[in-house]
Write a protein that holds these residues in place. Structure first.
Motif, PDB file in Angstrom:
ATOM      1  N   LEU A 193       0.830  -1.208   0.000  1.00  0.00           N
ATOM      2  CA  LEU A 193       0.000   0.000   0.000  1.00  0.00           C
ATOM      3  C   LEU A 193       0.865   1.258   0.000  1.00  0.00           C
TER       4      LEU A 193
ATOM      5  N   ALA B   8       0.253   2.482  -3.669  1.00  0.00           N
ATOM      6  CA  ALA B   8      -0.943   3.318  -3.520  1.00  0.00           C
ATOM      7  C   ALA B   8      -0.635   4.630  -2.807  1.00  0.00           C
TER       8      ALA B   8
ATOM      9  N   TRP C 216      -0.333   4.948   0.450  1.00  0.00           N
ATOM     10  CA  TRP C 216      -1.059   4.954   1.722  1.00  0.00           C
ATOM     11  C   TRP C 216      -0.196   4.300   2.791  1.00  0.00           C
TER      12      TRP C 216
END
Length: 382
Positions: free
Chosen positions: A348, A352, A354
């Motif tokens: 992540l 992403a 995140w």
């Protein structure tokens, strides 16, 4: 096909609900914060990147101090430097130098600097909060009125330290009573933008209405993907630029940040990229933020709800694995789930942008595994 055992399904559902309840307690307590931060720091030290050379630091370094004398220097010196940068057609200038007090003995120096700033037209000056006396009320410190009137804008230079004193991110907005000022790097980036840039993904304050006119307020927190340890950005000596030893072509169309790198001047910061090594000057911290904004490399920490939902979903994995062929032992399912937890966190973060702290879920996975193992031993003894 093996028959479905309703009691087994009910038992796993009950175990999952207990795990979710434990996850809530662990998340709310913050007991894993230090371990999550250590994991984040360890990962970031092995995730450097090559900068784009869009940002150059003009360093107030020992070489400049030896030639120009002790700090502070006359503001006419800064005016001459800005004229050099203007002639080089730089894209924008961020000044990480405090100029809150006027030069009462030589007011013409302030005037000369203001004029140089107007000739450039793209100079961002710093703003910060400070108490006039020990224990006094915080005040917003801007440059002197004459210098401030010539600035293209202002940016806060508040370094976002975590509870352990390490810096892992930045607040894009901050201010006294209201987070009205962009970070210095963001303000520099916004110079000359014809249309407003879309807001960067960030963690917002949970209660934006709770504001105090006497409190330094922060908002829009992002975590930084540092380019690497200290020295990852191109630096040129202040005196070399001043004396024309840095070619104009080397500075053309670049963002320039001016600040101290010499020991004893400015902030020296512990960051997630330092690993306890050399501390980073505040001006290089701003350079990392500016580069991250330019390349959309800022990272978004997930809020409590998102952390909880991802953690609760991950807890389904050991419940599904346990009892399947090859997974009769609870610790095998637990180890695979732990690996999945850390892998998901890194995935992540890298793909992403995140940041999901994995330690909370890891703690719960271990706790549930210990409980199930204990119950197994009790049943075997019977």
């Amino acid at each position: 096909m093996m028959p479905v055992d309703p009691l087994r399904i009910l038992g796993r559902a009950l175990a999952w609900m207990i795990g979710v309840a434990l996850l809530t307690l662990v998340l709310a307590s913050g007991v894993a914060t230090r371990l999550d931060s250590a994991f984040y720091d360890l990962h970031m030290r092995y995730w450097p990147y090559q900068t784009s050379n869009a940002v150059t630091i003009v360093a107030i370094d020992p070489k400049s101090l030896s030639k120009l004398g002790n700090w502070p220097w006359p503001r006419t010196v800064h005016a001459q430097l800005l004229d050099r940068l203007t002639d080089a057609h730089v894209r924008g200038v961020g000044v990480d130098i405090t100029m809150a007090d006027p030069d009462v003995n030589h007011p013409e120096n302030d005037h000369a600097l203001a004029q140089a700033m107007r000739r450039n037209g793209r100079v961002i000056m710093p703003v910060f909060a400070e108490a006039a006396e020990l224990g006094g009320t915080l005040e917003e410190m801007l440059p002197t009125p004459e210098i401030a009137s010539a600035a293209a804008g202002f940016g806060h230079v508040d370094a976002a330290k975590d509870d352990d004193g390490v810096i892992r991110g930045a607040y894009l907005k901050a201010g006294l009573g209201h987070p009205q000022w962009s970070a210095l790097a963001l303000a520099v980036y916004e110079i000359g933008q014809k249309t407003p840039e879309p807001a960067l993904p960030s963690l917002h304050r949970p209660d934006p209405g709770a504001e105090s006119p006497y409190e330094w307020m922060r908002d829009d927190y992002v975590m930084l993907h540092f380019a690497g340890p200290v020295g990852s950005f191109e630096q040129v000596s202040y005196i070399d630029v001043l004396e024309g030893q840095v070619p104009a072509a080397q500075l053309k169309s670049r963002w320039v940040l001016i600040g101290a790198t010499a020991a004893g001047l400015g902030d020296l910061l512990d960051t997630s990229a330092s690993g306890g090594g050399e501390r980073m000057p505040g001006v290089e911290y701003q350079a990392n933020l500016l580069e991250s904004i330019k390349n959309t490399r800022t990272l978004t920490p997930l809020n409590f709800t998102s952390q909880f939902l991802l953690g609760a979903a991950l807890l389904v994995l050991p419940m599904l694995l346990y009892g399947m062929p090859g997974f009769r032992r609870v610790w095998l399912a637990a180890v695979i789930s732990l690996c999945a937890s850390f892998a998901m966190s890194i995935g992540l973060l890298r793909w992403a942008g995140w940041w999901w702290p994995p330690i909370d879920s890891a703690i719960v996975i271990v706790m549930v595994a210990v409980a199930v193992s204990g119950l197994q031993r009790i049943n075997w003894r019977r």
